[in-house]
Write an enzyme that holds these catalytic residues in place. Sequence first.
Site, PDB file in Angstrom:
ATOM      1  N   VAL A 119       0.823  -1.222   0.000  1.00  0.00           N
ATOM      2  CA  VAL A 119       0.000   0.000   0.000  1.00  0.00           C
ATOM      3  C   VAL A 119       0.854   1.269   0.000  1.00  0.00           C
ATOM      4  O   VAL A 119       0.348   2.357  -0.234  1.00  0.00           O
ATOM      5  CB  VAL A 119      -1.010   0.052   1.189  1.00  0.00           C
ATOM      6  N   ASN A 142      -7.841  -1.515   5.265  1.00  0.00           N
ATOM      7  CA  ASN A 142      -7.580  -2.246   6.513  1.00  0.00           C
ATOM      8  C   ASN A 142      -6.090  -2.436   6.797  1.00  0.00           C
ATOM      9  O   ASN A 142      -5.695  -2.538   7.958  1.00  0.00           O
ATOM     10  CB  ASN A 142      -8.279  -3.617   6.434  1.00  0.00           C
ATOM     11  N   SER A 164      -8.351   3.076  14.750  1.00  0.00           N
ATOM     12  CA  SER A 164      -8.079   2.375  16.003  1.00  0.00           C
ATOM     13  C   SER A 164      -8.498   3.270  17.163  1.00  0.00           C
ATOM     14  O   SER A 164      -8.475   4.496  17.048  1.00  0.00           O
ATOM     15  CB  SER A 164      -6.584   2.070  16.135  1.00  0.00           C
ATOM     16  N   TYR A 169       1.617   5.361  15.763  1.00  0.00           N
ATOM     17  CA  TYR A 169       0.375   4.654  15.424  1.00  0.00           C
ATOM     18  C   TYR A 169      -0.853   5.528  15.733  1.00  0.00           C
ATOM     19  O   TYR A 169      -1.770   5.641  14.914  1.00  0.00           O
ATOM     20  CB  TYR A 169       0.341   3.350  16.231  1.00  0.00           C
ATOM     21  N   ALA A 220      -1.000   8.750  15.877  1.00  0.00           N
ATOM     22  CA  ALA A 220      -1.047   9.858  14.906  1.00  0.00           C
ATOM     23  C   ALA A 220      -1.618   9.370  13.575  1.00  0.00           C
ATOM     24  O   ALA A 220      -2.458  10.036  12.962  1.00  0.00           O
ATOM     25  CB  ALA A 220       0.348  10.444  14.705  1.00  0.00           C
ATOM     26  N   SER A 221      -1.194   8.173  13.138  1.00  0.00           N
ATOM     27  CA  SER A 221      -1.692   7.658  11.853  1.00  0.00           C
ATOM     28  C   SER A 221      -3.182   7.355  11.935  1.00  0.00           C
ATOM     29  O   SER A 221      -3.953   7.668  11.020  1.00  0.00           O
ATOM     30  CB  SER A 221      -0.911   6.401  11.425  1.00  0.00           C
ATOM     31  N   LYS A 222      -3.619   6.793  13.054  1.00  0.00           N
ATOM     32  CA  LYS A 222      -5.024   6.378  13.167  1.00  0.00           C
ATOM     33  C   LYS A 222      -5.942   7.567  13.449  1.00  0.00           C
ATOM     34  O   LYS A 222      -7.098   7.581  13.020  1.00  0.00           O
ATOM     35  CB  LYS A 222      -5.161   5.298  14.257  1.00  0.00           C
ATOM     36  N   ILE A 281      -8.150  -6.294  19.674  1.00  0.00           N
ATOM     37  CA  ILE A 281      -8.758  -7.426  18.970  1.00  0.00           C
ATOM     38  C   ILE A 281      -7.703  -8.530  18.895  1.00  0.00           C
ATOM     39  O   ILE A 281      -6.526  -8.242  18.622  1.00  0.00           O
ATOM     40  CB  ILE A 281      -9.180  -7.005  17.530  1.00  0.00           C
TER      41      ILE A 281
HETATM   42  P1  NAP Z   1      -2.377  -8.138  11.223  1.00  0.00           P
HETATM   43  O1  NAP Z   1      -2.949  -9.395  11.750  1.00  0.00           O
HETATM   44  O2  NAP Z   1      -0.991  -7.748  11.562  1.00  0.00           O
HETATM   45  O3  NAP Z   1      -2.566  -8.127   9.614  1.00  0.00           O
HETATM   46  C1  NAP Z   1      -2.126  -7.036   8.879  1.00  0.00           C
HETATM   47  C2  NAP Z   1      -2.511  -7.183   7.431  1.00  0.00           C
HETATM   48  O4  NAP Z   1      -2.032  -6.037   6.705  1.00  0.00           O
HETATM   49  C3  NAP Z   1      -1.875  -8.391   6.764  1.00  0.00           C
HETATM   50  O5  NAP Z   1      -2.774  -8.905   5.805  1.00  0.00           O
HETATM   51  C4  NAP Z   1      -0.648  -7.803   6.058  1.00  0.00           C
HETATM   52  O6  NAP Z   1      -0.213  -8.575   4.933  1.00  0.00           O
HETATM   53  C5  NAP Z   1      -1.202  -6.445   5.632  1.00  0.00           C
HETATM   54  N1  NAP Z   1      -0.182  -5.421   5.427  1.00  0.00           N
HETATM   55  C6  NAP Z   1       0.739  -4.950   6.302  1.00  0.00           C
HETATM   56  N2  NAP Z   1       1.534  -4.034   5.712  1.00  0.00           N
HETATM   57  C7  NAP Z   1       1.087  -3.896   4.440  1.00  0.00           C
HETATM   58  C8  NAP Z   1       1.503  -3.145   3.309  1.00  0.00           C
HETATM   59  N3  NAP Z   1       2.554  -2.294   3.360  1.00  0.00           N
HETATM   60  N4  NAP Z   1       0.825  -3.291   2.135  1.00  0.00           N
HETATM   61  C9  NAP Z   1      -0.222  -4.142   2.046  1.00  0.00           C
HETATM   62  N5  NAP Z   1      -0.653  -4.892   3.062  1.00  0.00           N
HETATM   63  C10 NAP Z   1      -0.008  -4.784   4.242  1.00  0.00           C
HETATM   64  O7  NAP Z   1      -3.276  -6.884  11.662  1.00  0.00           O
HETATM   65  P2  NAP Z   1      -4.731  -6.805  12.309  1.00  0.00           P
HETATM   66  O8  NAP Z   1      -4.604  -6.870  13.775  1.00  0.00           O
HETATM   67  O9  NAP Z   1      -5.658  -7.708  11.597  1.00  0.00           O
HETATM   68  O10 NAP Z   1      -5.081  -5.271  11.962  1.00  0.00           O
HETATM   69  C11 NAP Z   1      -5.791  -4.908  10.784  1.00  0.00           C
HETATM   70  C12 NAP Z   1      -6.099  -3.412  10.871  1.00  0.00           C
HETATM   71  O11 NAP Z   1      -6.848  -3.150  12.058  1.00  0.00           O
HETATM   72  C13 NAP Z   1      -4.844  -2.533  10.933  1.00  0.00           C
HETATM   73  O12 NAP Z   1      -5.065  -1.339  10.246  1.00  0.00           O
HETATM   74  C14 NAP Z   1      -4.728  -2.251  12.424  1.00  0.00           C
HETATM   75  O13 NAP Z   1      -4.031  -1.053  12.676  1.00  0.00           O
HETATM   76  C15 NAP Z   1      -6.186  -2.164  12.822  1.00  0.00           C
HETATM   77  N6  NAP Z   1      -6.425  -2.398  14.235  1.00  0.00           N
HETATM   78  C16 NAP Z   1      -6.094  -3.573  14.824  1.00  0.00           C
HETATM   79  C17 NAP Z   1      -6.348  -3.744  16.180  1.00  0.00           C
HETATM   80  C18 NAP Z   1      -6.037  -5.023  16.894  1.00  0.00           C
HETATM   81  O14 NAP Z   1      -6.177  -5.051  18.131  1.00  0.00           O
HETATM   82  N7  NAP Z   1      -5.640  -6.084  16.242  1.00  0.00           N
HETATM   83  C19 NAP Z   1      -6.902  -2.695  16.919  1.00  0.00           C
HETATM   84  C20 NAP Z   1      -7.205  -1.517  16.281  1.00  0.00           C
HETATM   85  C21 NAP Z   1      -6.978  -1.370  14.946  1.00  0.00           C
HETATM   86  P3  NAP Z   1       0.828  -9.856   5.131  1.00  0.00           P
HETATM   87  O15 NAP Z   1       0.039 -10.953   5.806  1.00  0.00           O
HETATM   88  O16 NAP Z   1       1.234 -10.246   3.760  1.00  0.00           O
HETATM   89  O17 NAP Z   1       1.943  -9.352   5.982  1.00  0.00           O
END
Ligand code: NAP
Length: 249
Positions: A64, A90, A142, A155, A157-159, A188
Amino acid sequence: MEFKDKVVVITGGTRGIGKALVETFAFNGAKVIFTYAQNDEMAAKLKNEIESKGGYADPYKLDVKNYEEIEKWRDKIIEKYEKIDVLINNAGIIKDKALMMMTKEDWLDVIDTNLNGLYNITRNFIVTFMKQKEGCIVNISSVSGVIGLPRQTNYSASKGGIIAFTKALAKEVASLNIRVNAIAPGFISTDMTATLKDDLVKKMLSLIPLQRFGKPEDVAKAALFLASKDSSYITGHTLVIDGGLSMRD
Ligand code: NAP
């Protein structure tokens, strides 16, 4: 099925919340196009799983952060599908550190992926949505971007930027029948939170009124609602899904 034959683009679809998003939309009839950063094997496995259950999934390895690559990919997608109904931004990363220890690389990596990445993707599809005079965007922010969390200045700042982007774009394109909303998940259970130290997990659990971390499906179901006709009067909103963590008296 409301999403039958709808074209839904989801970034970061291989794992965690992204995987739940891909499954939820695919099993509600959508043609799901999803991207990922590096894990080819996981992407192929997810595509097979979905297709074996009668769904449709089309994975692309796409960083991305790479605007030029996204531009070419967008053309390919529009040529193949001729439209896009829903975009879910996402993909995201964390690089948590106290600011005094945070290198410029840690800062830039997170901003580049989470915020600039969202610009890169949305900028490339917004004209398509505008031409269609129809569309729906859901940005995954987030709770860290709502209340700010220590060791997450990059993080947060980005969110927080994503929430402001969501409101600004929602106002800009509302008259063209395009809705833009965000979701702010709390903690999560995914690979992202699996790296948290035990004492931090304990502390966070004590601050969450529902006393547990959320599931990726909790976020996916909310995204399905925000992309559906049931939310047709909602735009510019950030839906917090955090078990009550950020609740104010
Ligand atoms: P995750 O399990 O770490 O998965 C991240 C996903 O993003 C993976 O599919 C990864 O691909 C992809 N990704 C990372 N860098 C990328 C890039 N430069 N280009 C394209 N794809 C990329 O994360 P998650 O916990 O599911 O989080 C998903 C979203 O929810 C994120 O934006 C995160 O900030 C937000 N969020 C998560 C939580 C939480 O508690 N988990 C809370 C609040 C917000 P690969 O598998 O190929 O690496």
